[in-house]
Scaffold this motif. Sequence first.
Motif, PDB file in Angstrom:
ATOM      1  N   ARG A 554     -63.749  65.812 117.551  1.00 45.28           N
ATOM      2  CA  ARG A 554     -62.768  65.029 116.826  1.00 45.28           C
ATOM      3  C   ARG A 554     -61.898  65.926 115.952  1.00 45.28           C
ATOM      4  O   ARG A 554     -60.693  65.742 115.842  1.00 45.28           O
ATOM      5  CB  ARG A 554     -63.546  64.021 115.965  1.00 45.28           C
ATOM      6  N   LYS A 555     -62.555  66.904 115.328  1.00 44.52           N
ATOM      7  CA  LYS A 555     -61.841  67.625 114.275  1.00 44.52           C
ATOM      8  C   LYS A 555     -62.435  69.002 114.041  1.00 44.52           C
ATOM      9  O   LYS A 555     -63.651  69.155 113.927  1.00 44.52           O
ATOM     10  CB  LYS A 555     -61.971  66.791 113.006  1.00 44.52           C
TER      11      LYS A 555
ATOM     12  N   GLU B 222     -66.279  61.536 110.649  1.00 41.35           N
ATOM     13  CA  GLU B 222     -65.129  62.212 111.264  1.00 41.35           C
ATOM     14  C   GLU B 222     -63.983  61.261 111.583  1.00 41.35           C
ATOM     15  O   GLU B 222     -62.814  61.591 111.393  1.00 41.35           O
ATOM     16  CB  GLU B 222     -65.585  62.884 112.565  1.00 41.35           C
ATOM     17  N   ASP B 223     -64.363  60.083 112.065  1.00 38.24           N
ATOM     18  CA  ASP B 223     -63.320  59.132 112.433  1.00 38.24           C
ATOM     19  C   ASP B 223     -62.524  58.700 111.199  1.00 38.24           C
ATOM     20  O   ASP B 223     -61.302  58.652 111.224  1.00 38.24           O
ATOM     21  CB  ASP B 223     -63.932  57.909 113.121  1.00 38.24           C
ATOM     22  N   GLU B 225     -62.246  60.343 108.473  1.00 41.95           N
ATOM     23  CA  GLU B 225     -61.513  61.502 107.974  1.00 41.95           C
ATOM     24  C   GLU B 225     -60.184  61.636 108.709  1.00 41.95           C
ATOM     25  O   GLU B 225     -59.134  61.861 108.100  1.00 41.95           O
ATOM     26  CB  GLU B 225     -62.380  62.759 108.146  1.00 41.95           C
ATOM     27  N   ARG B 226     -60.237  61.482 110.032  1.00 39.71           N
ATOM     28  CA  ARG B 226     -58.997  61.579 110.811  1.00 39.71           C
ATOM     29  C   ARG B 226     -58.063  60.404 110.506  1.00 39.71           C
ATOM     30  O   ARG B 226     -56.858  60.528 110.479  1.00 39.71           O
ATOM     31  CB  ARG B 226     -59.307  61.640 112.314  1.00 39.71           C
ATOM     32  N   THR B 227     -58.676  59.247 110.288  1.00 34.89           N
ATOM     33  CA  THR B 227     -57.854  58.083 109.920  1.00 34.89           C
ATOM     34  C   THR B 227     -57.075  58.390 108.634  1.00 34.89           C
ATOM     35  O   THR B 227     -55.877  58.116 108.529  1.00 34.89           O
ATOM     36  CB  THR B 227     -58.735  56.840 109.713  1.00 34.89           C
TER      37      THR B 227
END
Lengths: 605, 391
Positions: A554-555, B222-223, B225-227
């Motif tokens: 993801r990152k 993580e999700d 964070e990306r949001t």
Amino acid sequence: MGNIDQSKIRNFCIIAHIDHGKSTLADRIIEMTGLLTSREMQAQVLDNMDLERERGITIKAQTVRTVYKAKDGEEYIFNLIDTPGHVDFNYEVSRSLAACDGAVLVVDAAQGVEAQTLANVYLALDHDLEVFPVINKIDLPSADPDRVKEEIEDVIGIEAEDAPCISAKTGLNIEEVLEAIVHKVPAPTGDKNAPLQALIFDSIYDSYKGVIVFCRVKEGTIKPGMNVKMMATGATANVVEVGYFGAGQFIPCEELSAGMVGYMTASIKNVKDTSVGDTITGLDNPCAEPLPGYKKVNSMVYCGMYPADGAKYPDLRDALEKLQLNDAALNYEPETSIALGFGFRCGFLGLLHLEIIQERLEREYNLDLVTTAPSVIYKVYKTNGEVIELTNPTNLPDPSEILYMEEPVVRAEIMVTTEFIGAIMELCQQRRGEYISMEYVDNGARAMIKYDLPLNEIIYDFFDALKSRSRGYASFDYEMKGYEKAELVKLDILINKEEVDALSFIVHADTAYERGKKMCEKLKKEIPRQMLEVPIQAAIGNKVIARETVKAMRKDVLAKCYGGDISRKKKLLEKQKEGKKRMRQVGNVEIPQQAFMSVLKLDEE
Amino acid sequence: MTNNTKSLEIYIHIPFCKSKCKYCDFLSVPTDDETKHEYVNALIAQIKSKSKELHSYNVDTLFIGGGTPSILKADYIEEIMTTVRQHYNIFDNAEITIECNPGTVTKEKLSAYRRCGINRISFGLQSTDNKELKFLGRIHTYEEFLQSYNMARECGFDNINIDLMSALPFQTVESYKESVLKVVKLDPEHISAYSLIIEESTPISEWIENETREGHEVLPNEDDERTMYYLTKEILEQNGYHQYEISNFAKEGMECKHNIGYWKRKDYIGFGIGAASLVDNNRFGVVSEMDKYIDILKRYKDEELEEIYENRETLTGEEQMEEFMFLGLRMIEGVSRNSFKKIFNRDLDKVYGEIINKLVLGNLMESGGDTLRLTPRGIDISNRVLSEFLL
């Protein structure tokens, strides 16, 4: 040592189940016969390799000659031939036994008779050795020597009434053992003037002397200058030196005559010329018949070995070459894998042998290895009449060309306390075992279960599974039985739609689905998330039977990078790149080397 | 600027703060007045000592960072600025920034900054949520920040940056969104929005390790964070900001020239302990020990004092190319093939063609005409992408 009275020689070995104290007793015997002082003794003198000492097992046969002044006032020469202690080395054990006239059977006073005890006793009796028992570890609180003696008489059927009760660890009653050796082990026979007939029971390679051949002279005499011939391999040589075994050293002498145990050197370059079990005779005055029992040793288990760093390929080749000088049972030939690059397909006596070689390569030669799943030798009968002995699953012909396949099967003997019989039988059943028989021993407290098991079902982790299902109480031994027809398929692993040759293996059709599923699950855990999503599939032919997916990462981003950070951040990127180098690239996917090994231990969880 | 002169950036490090934030691994400590005084004297000596070597440069950006530069008495900042102006050619319209912590500025200080030519302020706000601020070990509340911000406006500062942080412990997408919206309302010229980097052996990293060991998830996943990251972009773009670097947003023409200089590999000189420099493809740093720095510079007459520099590294051609790529690609506009050719006299695609093809295929980079840049997905995993450019 020109003329030695044959009647004062005792050639014997110690046999025992693993951990029952064989090596410790050997140490005590060496110590008490005065050849070494206690200070010179390193713990367990006979186990030479670090690995042997760590694992508490003997890999190579070790031999030592000591002198014992007995109670009758006479000096006796003891040749103690220490035998390898594992089923992988059964043949070596049998040849070592053939070099002896008697055997000391060590039985643990608490644990009693085990599967390996029996296997070894039968092997010794097969060689007409005089076997007498010794009860060891009587210093343990749980020791029950009377019960064990009874068990020995019941189960093995040898006299145990006056067996010495000893503690090899503390040195208690060792003298009784020494006296028993003098009185119970028969003196060797044989005519020192007859044509030479000597049994090779081991050999090692020495870079100065060439091959050092360990032998027992049955008939005749061998001395330097003689021309000799190995009867099975046909190799000839001129004897340079003969001698006997001090502890950890070779002591030259004038000759070895009938009844004696010692070594000879003859500038021989390759241990393959001096196969264990072969007979040495004189070139000029040969004996009529070789000694019985010679067998060519065949590899039973194969696997691919690859250097983790591709540039180390020549180092791996050199290391294997050197190991082979000392280990005639090790085979190897170059092979190439798309996933792993250049490496070798290596053949071993069994899984322990494989592990030992692997550890020695890693420790003694400082190599970082990736090994593929071990495989047995399958016989593939093709429609065109050809028969292939398959050692690498990738070489399996197209199914349309295969008439049928056969796999090696072993006869396994498992000794277990009765409460675990059910669990053990279930395990054998799961491993496609065929029940043969069960006998109760030890007044019904334990059972000896016999099963025929496909070798490929036990080479991975059978021993561990056995131990865990019996809380460590089961013991296990096996011998090759032969080949049997079986429904076998090749299971391929596809990562990101690409077949990874190093992960292919042969499996029984009935267990293929479960195995494939477990492989995929395990690989999912081992393969780190990548830039892209990575599908992992198990397939038989074109049919996918299991699937998992490694989600895309993801990152992975550095939020900040300013003037003061640049050198540091560059190191971070470099580290990332380094990490990538330690991965194997298959298509677009980076697979850690660990992943290749992890699939070998599927049943751990 | 005449054609013969090169441009230079100056960084001045003030390694002091009131108290250390829990996530901070910068060179900065709380200290006494005596040390501050000695440090400023040493700083002035270092600034002077380098001036001969750098006399041919024109300085177009200057950045006073920390630590908390605003913790120093205004006199010190003025003294430093006067020294710099005496010894270097500072452009009239140079961008001169000072980092300020909310709660440490006063009208007097801000006026003094203006007097000595400082024209940009960077406030480390991090969050508008007081609980989040407290947790990070920040010394100020959101209300205190507001006072400082308004004061700066009143003193005439028309170029202000606000730092924001996402992915904080216990932060939710909602609480973060509120921070962004509140900041946008203040209408600063520039916003830096970082996701929290957990640096090793900071108090916060140890705390998180312990919490994780006990099975507590304290960081946003993580999700989320990306949001937060994409939410920042969305809200800021709707409000007249554009993203020009992975974590930086600005109104048109208000990008931070000083930081762009780092990513475009302009020459820069760092003054103060631990400060880094890049001059003529030499990277070097200043010693990081306070005592050593002060002692050496006490001996300063008018010669350069080499002992205060360390980790000197002359970049090879390859290393320069690597830096060009992994720094340049942090910029949203990407890197220019022509610039590469001009600097290195080689075609970018001759050096990196294979890698670029692979990354473009993987939808991690966009390549068109002169430009090569990261896609949004490429930014998400930029470490992976950028490490590919190491030769």
